[in-house]
Scaffold this active site. Sequence first.
Site, PDB file in Angstrom:
ATOM      1  N   HIS A  18       1.016  -1.138  -0.003  1.00  0.00           N
ATOM      2  CA  HIS A  18       0.174   0.216   0.259  1.00  0.00           C
ATOM      3  C   HIS A  18       0.972   1.327  -0.035  1.00  0.00           C
ATOM      4  CE1 HIS A  18      -3.200  -2.739   2.397  1.00  0.00           C
ATOM      5  NE2 HIS A  18      -3.434  -2.625   1.025  1.00  0.00           N
ATOM      6  N   ARG A  91      -1.693  -6.385  -8.059  1.00  0.00           N
ATOM      7  CA  ARG A  91      -0.546  -7.098  -7.814  1.00  0.00           C
ATOM      8  C   ARG A  91      -0.266  -8.200  -8.634  1.00  0.00           C
ATOM      9  NH1 ARG A  91      -2.693  -7.842  -1.782  1.00  0.00           N
ATOM     10  NH2 ARG A  91      -4.592  -8.289  -3.052  1.00  0.00           N
ATOM     11  N   SER A 129      -2.695  -7.899   3.181  1.00  0.00           N
ATOM     12  CA  SER A 129      -3.035  -7.690   4.733  1.00  0.00           C
ATOM     13  C   SER A 129      -3.593  -8.903   5.097  1.00  0.00           C
ATOM     14  CB  SER A 129      -4.178  -6.632   4.770  1.00  0.00           C
ATOM     15  OG  SER A 129      -3.715  -5.483   4.246  1.00  0.00           O
TER      16      SER A 129
END
Length: 170
Positions: A18, A91, A129
């Site tokens: 991020h 990603r 995450s």
Amino acid sequence: MSRLAVYPGSFDPLTNGHVDIITRGARLFDRIVVAVLVNAQKAPLFTMDERVAIARQVFQDHPNVEVDTFDGLLVDYVERRQAPVIVRGLRAVSDFEVEFQMALMNQRLNGRIDTIFMMPAEQYTYISSRMIKEVASLGGTVHGLVPDIVEQKLREKFAGGGRAGGRGQS
Ligand code: PNS
């Protein structure tokens, strides 16, 4: 005209992936707003206040990075901020399908707002995450994958061993 972009997400927690996208966005746009989703249906590990405080601390020396919260429809928030652009990170191909759907839904809801996808640096392409929380909860190291403040807070949350919260996405 000043170019404003909104980078929305759960940020539970903020990862170096991020951070990389926000840093790149801050170079491309006059101002980038990190918009933390308030009312996630998933039970977050980090409270809203923690997620906002972490992002503010990490970007305290970046005057064109703002951290805000939003609730409800993303496009309504973006319209209120008068931003023409949503930034999302991509990603891998596995991100594409859901991001494509989200971008098209947002485009249908508000045709004046476009989504721009940015790729993080290669070394962050596998970080999520969710994986960070899993590794930290099981006692593995996440050093170098998250900001130091996040690493420290994860250590505190999982100090007693075992999981301390939910399994959000991204
Ligand atoms: O980091 P995340 O969890 O992948 O972020 C997802 C997020 C917050 C960008 C997305 O869930 C969102 O925009 N939620 C707000 C509700 C909304 O606008 N939904 C319609 C668009 S799909």
